[in-house]
Design an enzyme around this catalytic site. Sequence first.
Site, PDB file in Angstrom:
ATOM      1  N   GLY A 220       0.837  -1.199   0.000  1.00  0.00           N
ATOM      2  CA  GLY A 220       0.000   0.000   0.000  1.00  0.00           C
ATOM      3  C   GLY A 220       0.873   1.250   0.000  1.00  0.00           C
TER       4      GLY A 220
ATOM      5  N   THR B 212       4.941   2.159   6.251  1.00  0.00           N
ATOM      6  CA  THR B 212       3.549   1.713   6.309  1.00  0.00           C
ATOM      7  C   THR B 212       2.743   2.618   7.219  1.00  0.00           C
ATOM      8  OG1 THR B 212       1.993   0.078   7.171  1.00  0.00           O
ATOM      9  CG2 THR B 212       4.209  -0.106   8.005  1.00  0.00           C
TER      10      THR B 212
END
Length: 344
Positions: A12, A127
Amino acid sequence: MKKKIGILTGGGDCPGLNPAIRGCVYAAEKRGYECVGLLDGWKGLVEGLTTPLNKDITEYIVMKGGTMLGTSRTNPFKREENVGKCLETFKKLGLHALVAMGGDDTLGVATRLYRDHKLNVVGVPKTMDNDLNVTDYTFGFDTSVTHAMEAAQSLIDTGNSHHRIMVLEVMGRHAGWVALYTAIASAADFVCIPERKIDTAEMLRKLKESYARKRFALVVTSEAAELPEAGEGVSKRDVDQFGHAILKDRGMGERISQFIEKQTGIETRFAVIGHMQRGGAPTLFDRMLATRVGMKAAELVHAGQFGMMSALVGNQIVGVPLEKATGELKTVSKEWFDTMEVLF
Ligand code: F6P
Protein backbone atom coordinates in the site's frame (compact mmCIF):
# COMPACT_ATOMS: atom_id res chain seq x y z
CA MET A 1 31.19 2.86 -15.11
CA LYS A 2 28.98 3.91 -12.20
CA LYS A 3 27.39 1.23 -10.04
CA LYS A 4 23.63 1.18 -10.33
CA ILE A 5 20.98 0.97 -7.58
CA GLY A 6 17.41 -0.05 -8.39
CA ILE A 7 14.67 1.39 -6.20
CA LEU A 8 11.13 0.05 -5.83
CA THR A 9 8.11 0.79 -3.64
CA GLY A 10 5.73 -2.07 -2.85
CA GLY A 11 2.48 -2.70 -0.95
CA GLY A 12 0.00 0.00 0.00
CA ASP A 13 1.29 3.48 -0.79
CA CYS A 14 1.72 6.00 1.99
CA PRO A 15 2.87 9.60 2.36
CA GLY A 16 6.65 9.69 2.67
CA LEU A 17 7.56 7.31 -0.12
CA ASN A 18 8.54 10.16 -2.42
CA PRO A 19 10.82 11.85 0.15
CA ALA A 20 12.37 8.43 0.84
CA ILE A 21 13.07 7.87 -2.87
CA ARG A 22 14.55 11.35 -3.06
CA GLY A 23 16.74 10.81 0.02
CA CYS A 24 18.05 7.56 -1.39
CA VAL A 25 18.78 9.05 -4.83
CA TYR A 26 20.58 12.07 -3.35
CA ALA A 27 22.72 9.95 -1.02
CA ALA A 28 23.46 7.42 -3.76
CA GLU A 29 24.53 10.06 -6.29
CA LYS A 30 26.68 11.75 -3.67
CA ARG A 31 28.59 8.46 -3.33
CA GLY A 32 29.00 8.06 -7.08
CA TYR A 33 26.14 5.66 -7.84
CA GLU A 34 23.38 6.06 -10.39
CA CYS A 35 19.79 5.04 -9.71
CA VAL A 36 16.94 3.56 -11.68
CA GLY A 37 13.30 3.21 -10.60
CA LEU A 38 11.40 -0.06 -10.88
CA LEU A 39 7.71 0.50 -11.49
CA ASP A 40 4.79 -0.87 -9.46
CA GLY A 41 6.63 -2.73 -6.74
CA TRP A 42 7.93 -6.25 -7.34
CA LYS A 43 5.94 -6.31 -10.60
CA GLY A 44 8.58 -3.92 -11.99
CA LEU A 45 11.37 -6.33 -11.14
CA VAL A 46 9.47 -9.33 -12.50
CA GLU A 47 8.65 -7.60 -15.79
CA GLY A 48 11.64 -5.28 -16.09
CA LEU A 49 9.59 -2.06 -15.98
CA THR A 50 11.85 0.89 -15.27
CA THR A 51 11.92 4.67 -15.13
CA PRO A 52 14.90 7.05 -14.85
CA LEU A 53 15.73 8.45 -11.41
CA ASN A 54 18.12 11.24 -10.61
CA LYS A 55 18.42 14.37 -8.51
CA ASP A 56 16.67 16.59 -11.07
CA ILE A 57 13.69 14.26 -11.35
CA THR A 58 13.30 13.80 -7.60
CA GLU A 59 14.10 17.35 -6.46
CA TYR A 60 10.54 18.45 -5.68
CA ILE A 61 8.84 15.18 -4.82
CA VAL A 62 9.57 15.70 -1.13
CA MET A 63 6.15 17.32 -0.63
CA LYS A 64 4.11 14.89 -2.71
CA GLY A 65 1.94 12.04 -1.40
CA GLY A 66 1.82 8.60 -3.04
CA THR A 67 4.82 7.18 -4.85
CA MET A 68 6.24 8.39 -8.16
CA LEU A 69 7.28 4.78 -8.85
CA GLY A 70 3.80 3.31 -8.51
CA THR A 71 3.13 0.28 -6.38
CA SER A 72 1.33 -3.06 -6.31
CA ARG A 73 0.80 -5.97 -3.98
CA THR A 74 2.65 -8.35 -6.32
CA ASN A 75 4.33 -11.25 -4.53
CA PRO A 76 6.97 -12.85 -6.80
CA PHE A 77 7.08 -15.91 -4.53
CA LYS A 78 3.49 -16.75 -5.50
CA ARG A 79 4.94 -18.22 -8.72
CA GLU A 80 8.42 -19.68 -8.68
CA GLU A 81 9.15 -18.53 -12.27
CA ASN A 82 8.66 -14.93 -11.14
CA VAL A 83 11.51 -15.22 -8.68
CA GLY A 84 13.72 -16.29 -11.58
CA LYS A 85 12.47 -13.30 -13.56
CA CYS A 86 13.41 -10.97 -10.68
CA LEU A 87 16.95 -12.33 -10.69
CA GLU A 88 17.15 -12.02 -14.49
CA THR A 89 15.97 -8.39 -14.47
CA PHE A 90 18.46 -7.55 -11.74
CA LYS A 91 21.22 -8.93 -13.95
CA LYS A 92 19.92 -7.50 -17.21
CA LEU A 93 19.73 -3.99 -15.75
CA GLY A 94 23.26 -4.33 -14.44
CA LEU A 95 22.17 -3.57 -10.89
CA HIS A 96 24.65 -3.55 -8.08
CA ALA A 97 21.93 -3.40 -5.43
CA LEU A 98 18.22 -3.08 -4.92
CA VAL A 99 16.52 -0.82 -2.38
CA ALA A 100 13.04 -2.11 -1.56
CA MET A 101 10.72 0.28 0.26
CA GLY A 102 7.74 -1.36 1.87
CA GLY A 103 5.99 -2.91 4.81
CA ASP A 104 6.03 -6.44 6.14
CA ASP A 105 5.06 -8.04 2.81
CA THR A 106 7.47 -6.17 0.54
CA LEU A 107 10.31 -6.50 3.02
CA GLY A 108 9.46 -10.18 3.52
CA VAL A 109 10.14 -10.69 -0.19
CA ALA A 110 13.36 -8.67 0.15
CA THR A 111 14.41 -10.88 3.08
CA ARG A 112 13.89 -14.05 1.06
CA LEU A 113 15.63 -12.72 -2.04
CA TYR A 114 18.64 -11.88 0.10
CA ARG A 115 18.61 -15.06 2.20
CA ASP A 116 17.77 -17.63 -0.47
CA HIS A 117 19.19 -15.99 -3.61
CA LYS A 118 22.01 -13.83 -2.26
CA LEU A 119 20.60 -10.75 -3.96
CA ASN A 120 22.12 -7.45 -2.81
CA VAL A 121 19.01 -6.03 -1.17
CA VAL A 122 18.51 -3.27 1.38
CA GLY A 123 15.12 -2.40 2.90
CA VAL A 124 13.38 0.84 3.81
CA PRO A 125 10.43 0.54 6.21
CA LYS A 126 7.15 2.25 5.36
CA THR A 127 3.55 1.71 6.31
CA MET A 128 0.68 3.80 7.56
CA ASP A 129 -0.11 0.88 9.91
CA ASN A 130 3.13 1.43 11.90
CA ASP A 131 3.27 -2.32 12.52
CA LEU A 132 6.86 -3.08 11.56
CA ASN A 133 9.18 -4.42 14.20
CA VAL A 134 12.59 -3.00 15.10
CA THR A 135 11.88 0.52 13.88
CA ASP A 136 10.22 2.86 16.39
CA TYR A 137 8.03 4.43 13.71
CA THR A 138 7.38 3.96 10.03
CA PHE A 139 6.81 6.97 7.81
CA GLY A 140 3.25 7.29 6.54
CA PHE A 141 1.80 6.71 10.00
CA ASP A 142 2.05 10.31 11.18
CA THR A 143 0.34 11.71 8.08
CA SER A 144 -2.38 9.07 8.07
CA VAL A 145 -3.21 9.54 11.73
CA THR A 146 -3.23 13.30 11.21
CA HIS A 147 -5.90 12.86 8.50
CA ALA A 148 -7.87 10.49 10.73
CA MET A 149 -7.58 12.89 13.66
CA GLU A 150 -8.90 15.75 11.54
CA ALA A 151 -11.81 13.57 10.38
CA ALA A 152 -12.56 12.74 14.03
CA GLN A 153 -12.59 16.43 14.89
CA SER A 154 -15.09 17.08 12.12
CA LEU A 155 -17.27 14.30 13.45
CA ILE A 156 -17.17 15.92 16.87
CA ASP A 157 -18.55 19.17 15.40
CA THR A 158 -21.47 17.55 13.64
CA GLY A 159 -22.11 14.98 16.37
CA ASN A 160 -22.20 17.73 18.93
CA SER A 161 -24.66 19.78 16.90
CA HIS A 162 -27.04 16.89 16.31
CA HIS A 163 -26.54 15.22 19.69
CA ARG A 164 -25.51 11.92 18.19
CA ILE A 165 -22.99 9.22 18.85
CA MET A 166 -20.44 9.23 16.01
CA VAL A 167 -18.33 6.26 14.97
CA LEU A 168 -15.19 6.66 12.89
CA GLU A 169 -13.66 3.62 11.20
CA VAL A 170 -9.96 3.84 10.39
CA MET A 171 -7.48 1.55 8.65
CA GLY A 172 -4.46 -0.14 10.18
CA ARG A 173 -5.11 -3.73 9.22
CA HIS A 174 -4.26 -6.12 12.09
CA ALA A 175 -2.62 -3.44 14.21
CA GLY A 176 -4.62 -0.91 16.21
CA TRP A 177 -2.04 1.90 16.20
CA VAL A 178 -3.97 4.16 13.82
CA ALA A 179 -7.20 3.79 15.80
CA LEU A 180 -5.46 4.22 19.15
CA TYR A 181 -3.50 7.34 18.23
CA THR A 182 -6.52 8.87 16.46
CA ALA A 183 -8.72 8.23 19.48
CA ILE A 184 -6.20 9.69 21.93
CA ALA A 185 -5.51 12.74 19.79
CA SER A 186 -9.18 13.55 19.26
CA ALA A 187 -10.45 12.93 22.80
CA ALA A 188 -12.66 10.02 21.74
CA ASP A 189 -14.87 8.38 24.33
CA PHE A 190 -14.10 4.83 23.28
CA VAL A 191 -11.65 3.03 21.02
CA CYS A 192 -11.91 -0.45 19.48
CA ILE A 193 -8.70 -2.16 18.40
CA PRO A 194 -8.06 -5.73 17.25
CA GLU A 195 -5.54 -6.41 20.01
CA ARG A 196 -8.03 -6.00 22.85
CA LYS A 197 -11.35 -7.75 23.27
CA ILE A 198 -14.11 -5.17 23.46
CA ASP A 199 -15.91 -5.19 26.78
CA THR A 200 -19.36 -4.54 25.33
CA ALA A 201 -21.07 -3.74 28.61
CA GLU A 202 -18.30 -1.31 29.49
CA MET A 203 -18.45 0.33 26.07
CA LEU A 204 -22.21 0.88 26.31
CA ARG A 205 -21.95 2.11 29.89
CA LYS A 206 -19.21 4.56 28.91
CA LEU A 207 -21.10 5.86 25.90
CA LYS A 208 -24.33 6.35 27.84
CA GLU A 209 -22.42 8.18 30.56
CA SER A 210 -20.63 10.42 28.04
CA TYR A 211 -23.88 11.11 26.25
CA ALA A 212 -25.67 11.99 29.48
CA ARG A 213 -22.89 14.44 30.28
CA LYS A 214 -22.46 16.18 26.91
CA ARG A 215 -25.22 14.80 24.63
CA PHE A 216 -22.62 13.50 22.24
CA ALA A 217 -19.95 10.78 22.06
CA LEU A 218 -17.21 9.67 19.69
CA VAL A 219 -16.03 6.11 19.06
CA VAL A 220 -12.97 5.32 16.94
CA THR A 221 -12.76 1.79 15.63
CA SER A 222 -10.08 -0.03 13.74
CA GLU A 223 -11.27 -1.79 10.58
CA ALA A 224 -10.11 -5.09 12.09
CA ALA A 225 -11.65 -4.81 15.56
CA GLU A 226 -13.94 -7.67 16.61
CA LEU A 227 -17.41 -7.27 18.06
CA PRO A 228 -19.21 -10.61 17.59
CA GLU A 229 -22.43 -9.17 19.04
CA ALA A 230 -22.57 -6.77 16.09
CA GLY A 231 -22.60 -9.64 13.58
CA GLU A 232 -19.92 -10.97 11.28
CA GLY A 233 -20.58 -8.40 8.57
CA VAL A 234 -19.97 -8.96 4.90
CA SER A 235 -18.94 -12.53 4.27
CA LYS A 236 -16.74 -11.59 1.32
CA ARG A 237 -13.30 -11.83 2.84
CA ASP A 238 -10.94 -11.91 -0.11
CA VAL A 239 -7.24 -12.25 0.45
CA ASP A 240 -4.43 -10.51 -1.40
CA GLN A 241 -1.29 -12.14 -2.88
CA PHE A 242 0.29 -12.21 0.56
CA GLY A 243 -2.69 -14.00 2.10
CA HIS A 244 -3.99 -10.96 4.01
CA ALA A 245 -7.72 -10.48 4.38
CA ILE A 246 -8.95 -7.44 2.47
CA LEU A 247 -10.79 -5.63 5.23
CA LYS A 248 -12.47 -2.85 3.32
CA ASP A 249 -15.79 -4.71 2.98
CA ARG A 250 -16.00 -5.75 6.59
CA GLY A 251 -18.07 -2.77 7.59
CA MET A 252 -16.85 -2.59 11.17
CA GLY A 253 -17.81 1.08 11.53
CA GLU A 254 -21.31 0.49 10.24
CA ARG A 255 -21.93 -2.62 12.31
CA ILE A 256 -20.68 -1.12 15.52
CA SER A 257 -22.74 1.99 14.89
CA GLN A 258 -25.93 -0.04 14.36
CA PHE A 259 -25.17 -2.09 17.44
CA ILE A 260 -24.67 1.00 19.60
CA GLU A 261 -27.86 2.64 18.34
CA LYS A 262 -29.88 -0.50 19.00
CA GLN A 263 -28.48 -1.02 22.49
CA THR A 264 -28.54 2.58 23.67
CA GLY A 265 -31.49 4.00 21.75
CA ILE A 266 -29.26 7.00 20.91
CA GLU A 267 -29.11 8.15 17.31
CA THR A 268 -25.74 7.02 15.92
CA ARG A 269 -23.90 7.67 12.65
CA PHE A 270 -20.69 6.25 11.24
CA ALA A 271 -18.02 7.41 8.76
CA VAL A 272 -15.26 5.47 7.02
CA ILE A 273 -12.35 7.56 5.80
CA GLY A 274 -10.67 4.66 4.00
CA HIS A 275 -7.98 5.57 1.51
CA MET A 276 -8.21 9.29 2.25
CA GLN A 277 -5.90 8.46 5.17
CA ARG A 278 -3.21 7.30 2.77
CA GLY A 279 -3.13 10.27 0.41
CA GLY A 280 -2.02 13.86 0.58
CA ALA A 281 1.20 15.65 1.34
CA PRO A 282 3.39 14.05 4.01
CA THR A 283 3.65 15.83 7.36
CA LEU A 284 6.98 17.35 8.40
CA PHE A 285 7.66 14.32 10.61
CA ASP A 286 7.13 11.92 7.73
CA ARG A 287 9.20 14.01 5.29
CA MET A 288 12.10 14.02 7.72
CA LEU A 289 11.89 10.37 8.72
CA ALA A 290 11.44 9.23 5.13
CA THR A 291 14.37 11.31 3.89
CA ARG A 292 16.62 9.96 6.63
CA VAL A 293 15.77 6.28 6.16
CA GLY A 294 16.03 6.70 2.38
CA MET A 295 19.49 8.21 2.72
CA LYS A 296 20.54 5.49 5.14
CA ALA A 297 19.58 2.82 2.60
CA ALA A 298 22.10 4.23 0.12
CA GLU A 299 24.70 4.28 2.90
CA LEU A 300 24.02 0.62 3.70
CA VAL A 301 24.46 -0.25 0.02
CA HIS A 302 27.74 1.64 -0.09
CA ALA A 303 28.94 -0.18 3.03
CA GLY A 304 27.99 -3.51 1.46
CA GLN A 305 25.55 -4.17 4.30
CA PHE A 306 23.00 -6.18 2.36
CA GLY A 307 20.08 -7.95 3.99
CA MET A 308 19.74 -4.89 6.23
CA MET A 309 17.04 -2.28 6.68
CA SER A 310 17.29 1.32 7.81
CA ALA A 311 15.38 1.93 11.02
CA LEU A 312 14.54 4.65 13.51
CA VAL A 313 15.78 3.66 16.95
CA GLY A 314 15.38 6.45 19.45
CA ASN A 315 16.53 9.46 17.51
CA GLN A 316 19.07 7.62 15.40
CA ILE A 317 18.75 6.02 11.99
CA VAL A 318 20.56 2.70 12.11
CA GLY A 319 20.91 -0.47 10.07
CA VAL A 320 19.09 -3.57 11.39
CA PRO A 321 18.78 -7.06 9.89
CA LEU A 322 15.78 -7.27 7.56
CA GLU A 323 14.90 -10.63 9.06
CA LYS A 324 14.27 -9.03 12.45
CA ALA A 325 11.80 -6.55 10.99
CA THR A 326 9.66 -9.05 9.14
CA GLY A 327 7.79 -12.16 10.13
CA GLU A 328 6.10 -10.81 13.22
CA LEU A 329 3.95 -7.71 13.37
CA LYS A 330 4.37 -5.00 15.98
CA THR A 331 0.87 -4.71 17.42
CA VAL A 332 -0.44 -2.59 20.29
CA SER A 333 1.23 -3.93 23.43
CA LYS A 334 -0.39 -4.55 26.81
CA GLU A 335 1.29 -1.46 28.36
CA TRP A 336 -0.96 0.64 26.17
CA PHE A 337 -4.02 -0.96 27.74
CA ASP A 338 -3.26 0.97 30.94
CA THR A 339 -3.23 4.20 28.96
CA MET A 340 -6.55 3.19 27.44
CA GLU A 341 -7.98 2.56 30.90
CA VAL A 342 -7.12 6.12 31.88
CA LEU A 343 -8.26 7.89 28.71
CA PHE A 344 -11.33 5.97 27.58
O1 F6P B 1 -1.36 -1.77 4.91
C1 F6P B 1 -1.84 -0.51 4.64
C2 F6P B 1 -3.35 -0.51 4.47
O2 F6P B 1 -3.77 0.81 4.24
C3 F6P B 1 -4.14 -1.16 5.60
O3 F6P B 1 -4.31 -0.29 6.69
C4 F6P B 1 -5.42 -1.53 4.88
O4 F6P B 1 -6.09 -2.60 5.51
C5 F6P B 1 -4.93 -1.92 3.53
O5 F6P B 1 -3.69 -1.28 3.32
C6 F6P B 1 -5.84 -1.57 2.38
O6 F6P B 1 -5.32 -2.10 1.23
P1 F6P B 1 -5.73 -1.70 -0.24
O7 F6P B 1 -5.18 -0.34 -0.53
O8 F6P B 1 -5.11 -2.75 -1.09
O9 F6P B 1 -7.22 -1.69 -0.29
